[in-house]
Motif scaffolding. Sequence first.
Motif, PDB file in Angstrom:
ATOM      1  N   SER A 132      -0.136   0.180  -4.489  1.00  0.00           N
ATOM      2  CA  SER A 132      -1.536   0.469  -4.775  1.00  0.00           C
ATOM      3  C   SER A 132      -2.383   0.169  -3.554  1.00  0.00           C
ATOM      4  O   SER A 132      -2.082  -0.734  -2.777  1.00  0.00           O
ATOM      5  CB  SER A 132      -2.013  -0.368  -5.957  1.00  0.00           C
ATOM      6  OG  SER A 132      -3.402  -0.185  -6.173  1.00  0.00           O
ATOM      7  N   SER A 133      -3.446   0.940  -3.402  1.00  0.00           N
ATOM      8  CA  SER A 133      -4.381   0.683  -2.316  1.00  0.00           C
ATOM      9  C   SER A 133      -5.519  -0.217  -2.789  1.00  0.00           C
ATOM     10  O   SER A 133      -6.402  -0.563  -2.008  1.00  0.00           O
ATOM     11  CB  SER A 133      -4.924   1.990  -1.755  1.00  0.00           C
ATOM     12  OG  SER A 133      -5.495   2.759  -2.792  1.00  0.00           O
ATOM     13  N   GLN A 167       0.830  -1.203   0.000  1.00  0.00           N
ATOM     14  CA  GLN A 167       0.000   0.000   0.000  1.00  0.00           C
ATOM     15  C   GLN A 167       0.865   1.254   0.000  1.00  0.00           C
ATOM     16  O   GLN A 167       2.006   1.221   0.479  1.00  0.00           O
ATOM     17  CB  GLN A 167      -0.914  -0.001   1.220  1.00  0.00           C
ATOM     18  CG  GLN A 167      -1.980  -1.075   1.195  1.00  0.00           C
ATOM     19  CD  GLN A 167      -2.962  -0.938   2.354  1.00  0.00           C
ATOM     20  OE1 GLN A 167      -2.686  -0.271   3.345  1.00  0.00           O
ATOM     21  NE2 GLN A 167      -4.117  -1.566   2.213  1.00  0.00           N
TER      22      GLN A 167
END
Length: 114
Positions: free
Chosen positions: A113-114, A13
């Motif tokens: 990336s979330s 994340q």
Amino acid sequence: QVQLVESGGGLVQPGGSLRVSCAASGSAFSVRTMGWYRQAPEKERELVARISPGGITNYADSVKGRFTISRDNAKNTVYLQMNSLKPEDTAVYYCNFVPVYAGWGQGTQVTVSS
């Protein structure tokens, strides 16, 4: 023939950390500058960090203060500790000598990336 094998990539994340490693075969490792390169989709491969045989480091402005390169000459291994990761750090990460001296390994994918 020098072989380079990268490992340690993954999905993380934004704001997270990851450490990638590169094991090199052959006797050239301990006497040459090593570097971490990355290639994002549709972009050219770029050098993001380098380390001399004696441990002097240099970083691209985009990663300075967030990434740390290190090496273990006894293990023929170079590391890249990546902190405060951003989506724009998403890329395939490769190691090689500086200047490039060996064929490229398969790289290791880092996705932020979330």
